[in-house]
Scaffold this motif. Structure first.
Motif, mmCIF file in Angstrom:
data_model
loop_
_atom_site.group_PDB
_atom_site.id
_atom_site.type_symbol
_atom_site.label_atom_id
_atom_site.label_comp_id
_atom_site.label_asym_id
_atom_site.label_seq_id
_atom_site.Cartn_x
_atom_site.Cartn_y
_atom_site.Cartn_z
ATOM 1 N N ASP A 1 -11.178 4.521 0.172
ATOM 2 C CA ASP A 1 -11.427 4.557 1.610
ATOM 3 C C ASP A 1 -12.821 5.143 1.828
ATOM 4 O OD1 ASP A 1 -11.171 7.297 1.258
ATOM 5 O OD2 ASP A 1 -9.311 7.486 2.398
ATOM 6 N N TRP B 1 -1.806 1.405 10.466
ATOM 7 C CA TRP B 1 -2.994 0.801 11.080
ATOM 8 C C TRP B 1 -2.593 0.143 12.384
ATOM 9 C CZ3 TRP B 1 -8.024 1.053 9.351
ATOM 10 C CH2 TRP B 1 -8.220 1.578 8.058
ATOM 11 N N LYS C 1 -15.077 -3.138 3.375
ATOM 12 C CA LYS C 1 -14.024 -2.175 3.026
ATOM 13 C C LYS C 1 -12.996 -2.012 4.144
ATOM 14 C CE LYS C 1 -16.246 -1.378 -0.781
ATOM 15 N NZ LYS C 1 -15.799 -2.003 -2.042
ATOM 16 N N ASP C 2 -13.090 -2.836 5.188
ATOM 17 C CA ASP C 2 -12.122 -2.774 6.271
ATOM 18 C C ASP C 2 -10.831 -3.475 5.854
ATOM 19 O OD1 ASP C 2 -13.920 -1.483 7.932
ATOM 20 O OD2 ASP C 2 -14.708 -3.355 8.765
ATOM 21 N N PRO C 3 -9.675 -3.022 6.359
ATOM 22 C CA PRO C 3 -8.409 -3.693 6.030
ATOM 23 C C PRO C 3 -8.365 -5.085 6.651
ATOM 24 C CG PRO C 3 -8.068 -2.067 7.754
ATOM 25 C CD PRO C 3 -9.474 -1.874 7.258
ATOM 26 N N ARG D 1 -6.702 3.708 11.792
ATOM 27 C CA ARG D 1 -5.549 4.237 11.052
ATOM 28 C C ARG D 1 -5.093 5.559 11.660
ATOM 29 N NH1 ARG D 1 -5.327 7.793 6.841
ATOM 30 N NH2 ARG D 1 -7.597 7.719 6.658
ATOM 31 N N SER E 1 -4.621 -5.258 1.859
ATOM 32 C CA SER E 1 -5.849 -5.686 1.199
ATOM 33 C C SER E 1 -7.041 -5.349 2.084
ATOM 34 C CB SER E 1 -5.823 -7.189 0.890
ATOM 35 O OG SER E 1 -5.771 -7.956 2.077
ATOM 36 N N TYR E 2 -8.199 -5.217 1.448
ATOM 37 C CA TYR E 2 -9.409 -4.803 2.146
ATOM 38 C C TYR E 2 -10.545 -5.784 1.870
ATOM 39 C CZ TYR E 2 -7.082 -0.270 2.650
ATOM 40 O OH TYR E 2 -6.196 0.731 2.955
ATOM 41 N N SER E 3 -11.466 -5.863 2.810
ATOM 42 C CA SER E 3 -12.651 -6.689 2.644
ATOM 43 C C SER E 3 -13.548 -6.076 1.574
ATOM 44 C CB SER E 3 -13.426 -6.791 3.963
ATOM 45 O OG SER E 3 -14.727 -7.294 3.759
ATOM 46 N N ALA F 1 -2.048 -1.238 5.357
ATOM 47 C CA ALA F 1 -3.028 -2.198 4.863
ATOM 48 C C ALA F 1 -2.639 -2.633 3.454
ATOM 49 C CB ALA F 1 -4.418 -1.575 4.854
ATOM 50 N N THR G 1 0.840 -1.195 0.000
ATOM 51 C CA THR G 1 0.000 0.000 0.000
ATOM 52 C C THR G 1 0.874 1.242 0.000
ATOM 53 O OG1 THR G 1 -0.081 -0.052 2.392
ATOM 54 C CG2 THR G 1 -1.888 -1.114 1.231
#
Length: 267
Positions: A228, A115, A179-181, A130, A173-175, A171, A5
């Protein structure tokens, strides 16, 4: 606030940070270094390398704070507080607009955009937030959470709570659903695959046009996508470097050539 990232390294005049107590009136003594599109650096006392503005030592109420270059292995136990509506909509130390409903926090020395896991040691609740601000500057307090972050671990009523802060890193990757890391990589400002960001657009076609224009003059002109709670951004970048020092020099060079914004990032 870096490596899959981005480690955004923005630089400028000092901007307002978070409150020194929970949602209390703002005190002008709280004006640590901040990030923006204007690039500034200062020597690092330990390495001789140049540091991002938000990594420079600063002094608040006679106390000197020195941000750490890497968050790898960082664990801290102490008192967490929070700040909310009074500062909603104001700029944080990394140049973002503070959103009391976002999962962010202020810390005195961790690198921006790190994070961290925050564990309430009384009720065992945990959150991931974050770092995008500096503070809190009250003795014994180690982190200032956003209102939503504080609410999720149950400290909004009391105002403070004993927590353990563990650095997770950037982070990676995100869900897709929340959208959470969900995956992280340790933060280190001084090495990695670096490039220079020269623009960010919310309209993809504008980013593509700018990238194409730059590709005629600069190597490795490319676009990265970042999403984000504010939305999706198409970041235009040029150049490829293996260390921060060279990326910084290139940033300074193209700013002198007329670029309105340029700053080093790690990918």
């Amino acid at each position: 606030m870096k490596f899959k990232t981005q480690i955004m390294i923005l630089f400028s005049l000092a901007l307002f940070g978070c409150a020194s107590t929970m949602d209390t009136p703002y005190k002008k003594a709280h004006t640590p270094p901040s990030e923006s599109s204007t690039y500034k650096t200062s020597p690092s006392s330990s390495t001789g390398q140049k540091s991002p503005a938000t990594q420079r030592p600063y002094k608040i109420k006679g106390v000197r704070y020195t941000p750490i270059a890497s968050a790898t292995g960082f664990v801290q136990t102490g008192i967490a507080s929070w700040y909310g509506r009074k500062f909603h909509g104001r700029k944080t130390s990394n140049g973002e607009i503070y959103n009391m409903h976002a999962m962010t926090a202020a810390h005195k020395t961790l690198p921006m955009n790190t994070w961290v896991s925050v564990h309430n040691l009384k009720n065992n609740r945990k959150i991931v937030v974050r770092i995008n601000d500096r503070g809190p500057f009250v003795y014994g307090r180690i982190i200032d959470l956003s209102y939503t972050g504080a609410k999720r671990i149950g400290i909004t009523g009391a105002g403070t709570g004993k927590v353990r802060v563990t650095a997770l890193g950037r982070a990676t990757s995100y869900s897709k659903k929340t959208k959470d890391p969900i995956a992280f990589k340790p933060v280190d400002y001084w090495k990695g695959n670096l490039t220079v960001q020269v623009g960010a657009f919310q309209v993809k076609v504008n980013a593509e046009r700018y990238r194409y224009k730059l590709s005629k003059t600069y190597q490795n002109a490319h676009i990265t996508t970042f999403t984000d709670d504010r939305g999706t951004f198409y970041r235009v970048r040029i150049g490829r470097f293996t260390n921060l020092k060279d990326a910084i020099r290139f940033s300074e060079k193209i700013i002198a050539q007329g670029f309105g914004s340029a700053f080093a990032v790690a990918e």
